[in-house]
Design an enzyme around this catalytic site. Structure first.
Site, PDB file in Angstrom:
ATOM      1  N   ASP A 285      23.904  34.855  23.949  1.00  0.00           N
ATOM      2  CA  ASP A 285      25.227  35.083  24.507  1.00  0.00           C
ATOM      3  C   ASP A 285      26.198  34.151  23.780  1.00  0.00           C
ATOM      4  OD1 ASP A 285      26.301  35.827  27.904  1.00  0.00           O
ATOM      5  OD2 ASP A 285      27.390  35.855  26.007  1.00  0.00           O
TER       6      ASP A 285
HETATM    7  C1  GLC Z   1      30.463  36.802  27.166  1.00  0.00           C
HETATM    8  C2  GLC Z   1      29.491  37.448  28.110  1.00  0.00           C
HETATM    9  C3  GLC Z   1      28.660  38.525  27.479  1.00  0.00           C
HETATM   10  C4  GLC Z   1      29.472  39.221  26.413  1.00  0.00           C
HETATM   11  C5  GLC Z   1      29.712  38.219  25.310  1.00  0.00           C
HETATM   12  C6  GLC Z   1      30.583  38.807  24.189  1.00  0.00           C
HETATM   13  O1  GLC Z   1      30.560  35.445  27.424  1.00  0.00           O
HETATM   14  O2  GLC Z   1      28.629  36.614  28.860  1.00  0.00           O
HETATM   15  O3  GLC Z   1      28.239  39.411  28.527  1.00  0.00           O
HETATM   16  O4  GLC Z   1      28.773  40.350  25.919  1.00  0.00           O
HETATM   17  O5  GLC Z   1      30.293  37.021  25.765  1.00  0.00           O
HETATM   18  O6  GLC Z   1      31.865  39.066  24.668  1.00  0.00           O
END
Ligand code: GLC
Length: 751
Positions: A285
């Site tokens: 993430d």
């Molecule tokens: C965010 C989220 C994730 C998302 C990623 C890209 O912090 O936790 O679900 O896909 O970053 O935006």
């Protein structure tokens, strides 16, 4: 850029890509595995580390630096790069100017629609209709791929028992069986029939794993999950995504039982790779690798890179610990080459499977796909089937379209952005059709009077209350559209209390004083504690944040074009003090039951120390929720009868068929979501009081009856009592009913 010019450019791009892929000494007829390994053998260490790095253009050091980095092969993927020209421009650099011509994988959060926005996933879950959800995600993939996006960070399939958690909006609710059905549908919708189709997009099951159990419902907080709950509940929808062929998974932010999900070898290696044999790619993430330092699990970026890579994170999103440390870790002998090569193979395999080497560019032709009428019609259908009717006294709903005048109130009656909900990056509020607009369109503007009453969901200014009441008194019916602004749910947007924000309850109470039929429609990103509101309203309809076409969908239901059919995918609690509350809880040694508990207000003021029940309940809330999982009313009524079991017993290798008759006993055709639950009475660990093992959405015309059957195999009764999956003989209960709290009961034994 005009269409002709962009078409010519696209044609030239395609020709050059074909020439380059031929000149890259690649044999197209080789298997993907062969092509992956041939390419890997030609890659330098820097190029391999480049593939393992995903960057957001906003963090790439400016336009020229970004192009240079792409040319130098320093990125394998970019997220939040959008616009066909931009994507094609950068892809051209990667394919034609980098040494090996490896295409970029362009990712984005397309969570419940790209430009055609569907209800939030929790709302879509309330439809209990995997088929229409699959089509919604297919439409989302068609739209986003037409803009160059070939990877979406969806579906989010985190189970949660906590409506305070803002990201409950993004998931499929509390139940592993329903969430697994929807997870499969979402992955199939996103990836389509063929991965090399231009509209195919790589799915990403997230957040692996346990993020939804964040303590206190506070986002990003600690999670402790026992192995039985992990395996019997939390992992189930991820296994469904893997079975559906999801190309990628995303590791989460949370620390799980003391080990961050993005450095967790048990979940990422032991479960995902060894037990499930997942061959796809794992992306972290956003900065969740470097955040292991904040977790206190790593001392520095080098250690974070080491632990994430060893655990099985193939690509690092946003943070640059891989780019900055893998070379040193290899040179110091702390990581072996094969670990890096395995990660790169997983990445390249996704790119080959998507056909990016053959078709790296986006055709301008595809761009016409946005917001077409068929897509909007489907969005309206999904929003209709997602709405849940929670109360309808004296058949207040549906209202007649011949009604003389309707008074519309509330901060969400005409709020085009709020109705879209959270995680909407590319959808535009200007495309929303609000409830007010839809009702005016349906009835004619002169029949519809509108006073907002409160300007936004958190508004406490009662300045319009007097005139709102006056208008209510002059009208034949009141429609109040309230709930939450979109910003009150989603990532980093959790709430401690889950009541209606602002002075909404007070405004509803004021409107109730008019004595006119009061219909409350809630548009929110989570289950709210709407007990007080339910007490004041004659009818209560839960529309979630219903997306671009929420207005027409709600108008269809309010004025009877179709009956509501949604059912709750999550328990509605009476207040945050009841959290966590989920229907498949264990029995406990002292289960409460009607009559076995003492409501707080009935405790005698002067009383000897005496038992108030010594059972498992709250003195103020009791032991039942406001509305149970699976609950939802209709404009018609359904009678359940004739439960039958094909046998009173089954072997541990056998199966049993359970059926019942459902009769539409009302005055309108309608859909009923028939639910099938079991209970394992005794187990080697304590077992839930109920578990959903099947559901069928069935359309039954007025006055007609249908027989619904469910087949139960012994495997359906298996569970993990720790690390081991077991099938244990014993006595079982079964129910077929309209929700988790009621139904026709039967029993059988397994020997
Ligand atoms: C965010 C989220 C994730 C998302 C990623 C890209 O912090 O936790 O679900 O896909 O970053 O935006």
């Amino acid at each position: 850029m005009d269409f002709y010019k962009s078409t010519v450019i696209y044609g030239l791009l395609v020709l050059s890509a074909l020439f380059l892929s031929c000149s890259n000494k690649e044999n197209k007829t080789d298997t993907i595995e062969t092509r992956v390994n041939q390419l890997l053998d030609r890659m330098t260490l820097d190029e391999k580390i480049g593939q393992m790095t995903q960057i957001d253009p906003g963090f790439a050091g400016g336009e020229e630096q970004m192009k240079k980095s792409v040319r130098d092969g320093r990125y394998g993927s970019m997220l939040n790069l959008f616009g066909v020209e931009k994507v094609n421009e950068l892809q051209k650099i990667s394919v034609e100017e980098s040494r090996l011509g490896i295409p970029l994988l362009i990712g984005r959060d397309v969570i419940h629609g790209y430009q055609t926005i569907f209800p939030i996933p929790l709302g879509m879950a309330a439809s209990w209709n995997p088929e229409i959800v699959k089509k919604a995600f297919r439409i989302s993939a068609i739209e986003c791929s037409s803009q160059g996006i070939k990877w979406t960070f969806a579906p989010m399939v985190d189970i949660t028992w906590d409506p305070r958690w803002g990201r409950i909006a993004e998931g499929c609710g509390e139940d592993p069986f329903l969430a697994s059905s929807l997870s499969r549908a979402m992955v199939e919708g996103i990836q389509g029939e063929s991965l090399t189709d231009p509209s195919a997009v790589a799915a990403c099951a997230k957040h692996f794993v346990g993020y939804g159990f964040s303590e206190g419902g506070r986002d990003y907080s600690t999670t402790y999950i026992s192995e039985p709950v992990l395996r019997n509940v939390v992992l189930k929808p991820f296994l469904a995504a893997r079975d559906a062929g999801a190309l990628t998974f995303m590791s989460g932010f949370n620390d799980l039982n003391g080990v961050p999900a993005s450095g967790n070898e048990f979940t990422l290696k032991q479960i995902l790779r060894k037990e499930w044999d997942f061959k796809g790619m794992v992306v972290s993430d956003w900065a969740s690798v470097s955040e292991m330092i904040s977790h206190g699990y790593c001392s520095n970026e080098k250690e974070a890179a080491l632990k994430a890579l060893k655990a099985g994170v193939d690509m690092e999103m946003s943070s640059l610990t891989y780019a900055g440390n893998i070379k040193a870790l290899l040179q110091e002998g702390r990581i072996e080459q094969w670990v890096i090569d395995d990660a790169v193979r997983n990445i390249l395999r996704v790119k080959y499977k998507l056909g990016l080497f053959e078709n790296p560019y986006v055709s301008p032709e595809a761009q016409k796909q946005l917001l077409n009428p068929e897509f909007l019609d489907h969005a309206q259908k999904v929003a209709r089937q997602s709405a849940v009717l929670l109360k309808n006294d004296q058949k207040t709903l549906p209202l007649s379209q011949k009604i003389r005048s309707v008074a519309v109130f509330g901060p969400l009656a005409d709020s085009p952005r709020d109705q879209l909900g959270t995680w909407v990056f590319d959808g535009k509020a200007e495309n929303s059709v609000t409830p007010l607009a839809a009702i005016r369109e349906l009835l004619g503007p002169d029949k519809v009077n509108f006073i907002k009453g409160l300007q936004y969901s958190r508004d406490k200014n009662r300045g319009e209350f007097v005139k709102a009441l006056a208008l209510a008194k002059q009208s034949d019916a009141i429609l109040y559209f309230g709930g939450e602004e979109w910003i009150l749910s989603g990532e980093g947007q959790s709430r401690g209390e889950i009541n209606l924000p602002g002075a909404q309850e007070e405004l509803i109470a004021e409107l109730a004083r008019s004595g006119k039929p009061l219909v409350v429609i809630i548009m929110a990103g989570r289950p709210l504690a709407v007990g007080k509101v339910a007490g004041m309203a004659d009818a209560l309809l839960y529309g979630w944040h219903g997306g671009t076409m929420a207005g027409p969908a709600l108008a269809d239901l309010i004025f009877g074009k179709e009956s509501p059919s949604g059912k709750l995918p999550v328990t509605f609690v009476k207040g945050s003090g009841q959290i966590p509350f989920y229907y498949y809880h264990n029995q406990t040694g002292r289960p409460a039951s009607e009559g076995s508990w003492t409501p707080m207000d009935s405790i005698p003021v002067v009383n000897p120390q005496s038992s108030l029940g010594y059972k498992s309940f709250h003195l103020d809330y009791g032991f039942t929720p406001l509305y149970p999982f699976g609950y939802g009313l209709s404009y018609t009524t359904f009678k359940y009868s004739g439960l039958k079991l094909s046998s009173m017993s089954m072997s541990t290798t056998g199966s049993i068929v359970v059926s019942a008759n459902i009769t539409n006993t009302g005055e309108m055709d309608g859909d009923e979501i028939v639910q099938f639950y079991i209970r394992d009475r005794v187990g080697s660990i304590t077992r839930p009081v109920k578990e959903l093992k099947g559901f069928q959405r069935v359309s039954i015309p007025q006055g007609m009856q249908k027989e619904i059957q469910f087949t139960l195999n012994a495997k359906d009764l298996s569970f993990f009592n720790g690390k081991t999956q077991v099938v244990e003989p014993g006595e079982f209960d079964v129910w077929i009913g309209p929700n988790s709290a009621e139904g026709l009961h039967g029993e059988f034994n397994m020997h």
